[in-house]
Write a protein that holds these residues in place. Structure first.
Motif, mmCIF file in Angstrom:
data_model
loop_
_atom_site.group_PDB
_atom_site.id
_atom_site.type_symbol
_atom_site.label_atom_id
_atom_site.label_comp_id
_atom_site.label_asym_id
_atom_site.label_seq_id
_atom_site.Cartn_x
_atom_site.Cartn_y
_atom_site.Cartn_z
ATOM 1 N N LEU A 41 -7.156 -30.402 9.052
ATOM 2 C CA LEU A 41 -6.787 -29.919 10.263
ATOM 3 C C LEU A 41 -5.398 -29.537 10.414
ATOM 4 N N CYS A 42 -5.373 -28.612 11.165
ATOM 5 C CA CYS A 42 -3.718 -28.053 11.375
ATOM 6 C C CYS A 42 -2.899 -29.162 12.254
ATOM 7 N N PRO A 43 -1.762 -29.201 11.637
ATOM 8 C CA PRO A 43 -0.886 -30.181 12.407
ATOM 9 C C PRO A 43 -0.138 -29.520 13.561
ATOM 10 N N PHE A 44 -0.266 -28.269 13.707
ATOM 11 C CA PHE A 44 0.446 -27.569 14.698
ATOM 12 C C PHE A 44 -0.165 -26.995 15.921
ATOM 13 N N HIS A 45 -1.513 -27.582 15.846
ATOM 14 C CA HIS A 45 -2.384 -27.446 17.004
ATOM 15 C C HIS A 45 -3.474 -28.222 16.943
ATOM 16 N N LYS A 46 -3.988 -28.634 18.082
ATOM 17 C CA LYS A 46 -5.515 -29.316 18.105
ATOM 18 C C LYS A 46 -6.731 -28.642 17.719
ATOM 19 N N GLU A 47 -7.486 -29.181 16.632
ATOM 20 C CA GLU A 47 -8.389 -28.473 16.337
ATOM 21 C C GLU A 47 -9.623 -29.635 16.011
ATOM 22 N N LYS A 48 -10.957 -29.194 15.729
ATOM 23 C CA LYS A 48 -11.964 -30.022 15.412
ATOM 24 C C LYS A 48 -12.549 -29.893 14.037
ATOM 25 N N THR A 49 -12.306 -28.689 13.532
ATOM 26 C CA THR A 49 -12.894 -28.167 12.277
ATOM 27 C C THR A 49 -11.686 -27.546 11.404
ATOM 28 N N PRO A 50 -11.562 -28.025 10.398
ATOM 29 C CA PRO A 50 -10.414 -27.486 9.511
ATOM 30 C C PRO A 50 -10.189 -25.928 9.475
ATOM 31 N N SER A 51 -8.945 -25.419 9.904
ATOM 32 C CA SER A 51 -8.630 -24.146 9.503
ATOM 33 C C SER A 51 -7.560 -23.973 9.008
ATOM 34 N N PHE A 52 -6.913 -25.095 8.303
ATOM 35 C CA PHE A 52 -5.680 -24.978 7.601
ATOM 36 C C PHE A 52 -5.805 -25.099 6.205
ATOM 37 N N THR A 53 -5.155 -24.183 5.534
ATOM 38 C CA THR A 53 -5.241 -24.014 3.977
ATOM 39 C C THR A 53 -3.909 -24.325 3.300
ATOM 40 N N VAL A 54 -3.887 -24.807 2.207
ATOM 41 C CA VAL A 54 -2.599 -24.947 1.471
ATOM 42 C C VAL A 54 -3.015 -24.338 0.037
ATOM 43 N N ASN A 55 -2.159 -23.576 -0.557
ATOM 44 C CA ASN A 55 -2.426 -23.256 -1.967
ATOM 45 C C ASN A 55 -1.301 -23.693 -2.779
ATOM 46 N N ARG A 56 -1.552 -24.676 -3.660
ATOM 47 C CA ARG A 56 -0.526 -25.250 -4.546
ATOM 48 C C ARG A 56 0.081 -24.336 -5.557
ATOM 49 N N GLU A 57 -0.518 -23.189 -6.076
ATOM 50 C CA GLU A 57 0.046 -22.632 -7.055
ATOM 51 C C GLU A 57 1.153 -21.576 -6.331
ATOM 52 N N LYS A 58 0.709 -20.833 -5.235
ATOM 53 C CA LYS A 58 1.536 -20.330 -4.387
ATOM 54 C C LYS A 58 2.665 -20.831 -3.590
ATOM 55 N N LYS A 59 2.561 -22.238 -3.526
ATOM 56 C CA LYS A 59 3.264 -23.089 -2.361
ATOM 57 C C LYS A 59 3.314 -22.448 -1.112
ATOM 58 N N LEU A 60 2.112 -22.032 -0.611
ATOM 59 C CA LEU A 60 1.942 -21.572 0.639
ATOM 60 C C LEU A 60 1.184 -22.174 1.416
ATOM 61 N N TYR A 61 1.129 -22.279 2.969
ATOM 62 C CA TYR A 61 0.215 -22.754 3.723
ATOM 63 C C TYR A 61 -0.254 -21.570 4.839
ATOM 64 N N HIS A 62 -1.710 -21.843 5.445
ATOM 65 C CA HIS A 62 -1.794 -20.714 6.363
ATOM 66 C C HIS A 62 -2.817 -21.568 7.301
ATOM 67 N N CYS A 63 -2.630 -21.299 8.532
ATOM 68 C CA CYS A 63 -3.825 -21.834 9.534
ATOM 69 C C CYS A 63 -4.451 -20.536 9.982
ATOM 70 N N PHE A 64 -5.915 -20.754 10.059
ATOM 71 C CA PHE A 64 -6.462 -19.459 10.738
ATOM 72 C C PHE A 64 -6.882 -19.526 12.032
ATOM 73 N N GLY A 65 -6.350 -20.766 12.627
ATOM 74 C CA GLY A 65 -6.705 -20.813 13.995
ATOM 75 C C GLY A 65 -5.311 -20.555 14.803
ATOM 76 N N CYS A 66 -4.354 -21.000 14.488
ATOM 77 C CA CYS A 66 -3.146 -20.792 15.180
ATOM 78 C C CYS A 66 -1.885 -19.776 14.472
ATOM 79 N N GLN A 67 -2.595 -19.360 13.391
ATOM 80 C CA GLN A 67 -1.853 -18.429 12.463
ATOM 81 C C GLN A 67 -0.263 -18.706 12.142
ATOM 82 N N ALA A 68 -0.014 -20.232 11.813
ATOM 83 C CA ALA A 68 0.967 -20.915 11.355
ATOM 84 C C ALA A 68 0.934 -20.510 10.078
#
Length: 117
Positions: A41-68
């Motif tokens: 779950l994205c720490p930058f906005h309220k959501e009920k279903t996970p849209s926050f992804t983190v890629n270990r290899e690239k060391k990047l994160y992205h939220c498909f909900g709030c676009q963080a």
């Protein structure tokens, strides 16, 4: 000419390379492995279903909900509402990495600033 107010680039990269973004993000977000990425779950906005992804290899994160989105440093900056230099210092401290600065004066000024906080 070197910028007298900066942490040496080599230190910034050393901290980035030695820090696992999953370890940092999972202190704030409950992550579950899903293929090559981790989701939660994205720490930058309220959501009920996970849209926050983190890629270990690239060391990047992205939220498909709030676009963080961003890298390891951006996550630490946004979560803690601190500057880039403070984020580098915080992560370096976790790994016991001594930071190098572009000038000795910068190091002294920076240590004074950190000790005040």
């Amino acid at each position: 000419m070197a910028n007298k107010n900066r942490i040496a680039k080599s230190s910034v990269e050393k901290v980035r390379e030695s820090t696992d973004i999953i370890d940092v993000v999972s202190e704030v977000v409950s992550l579950k492995k899903s293929g090559k990425e981790w989701i939660g779950l994205c720490p930058f906005h309220k959501e009920k279903t996970p849209s926050f992804t983190v890629n270990r290899e690239k060391k990047l994160y992205h939220c498909f909900g709030c676009q963080a989105k961003g890298d390891l440093y951006k996550f630490v900056i946004d979560i803690n509402q601190i500057s880039f230099a403070e984020a580098v210092y915080l992560l370096a401290e976790r790994k016991n990495i001594a930071l190098e600065f572009e000038t000795p004066e910068t190091k002294q000024e920076y240590e004074k600033t950190i000790s005040k906080k």
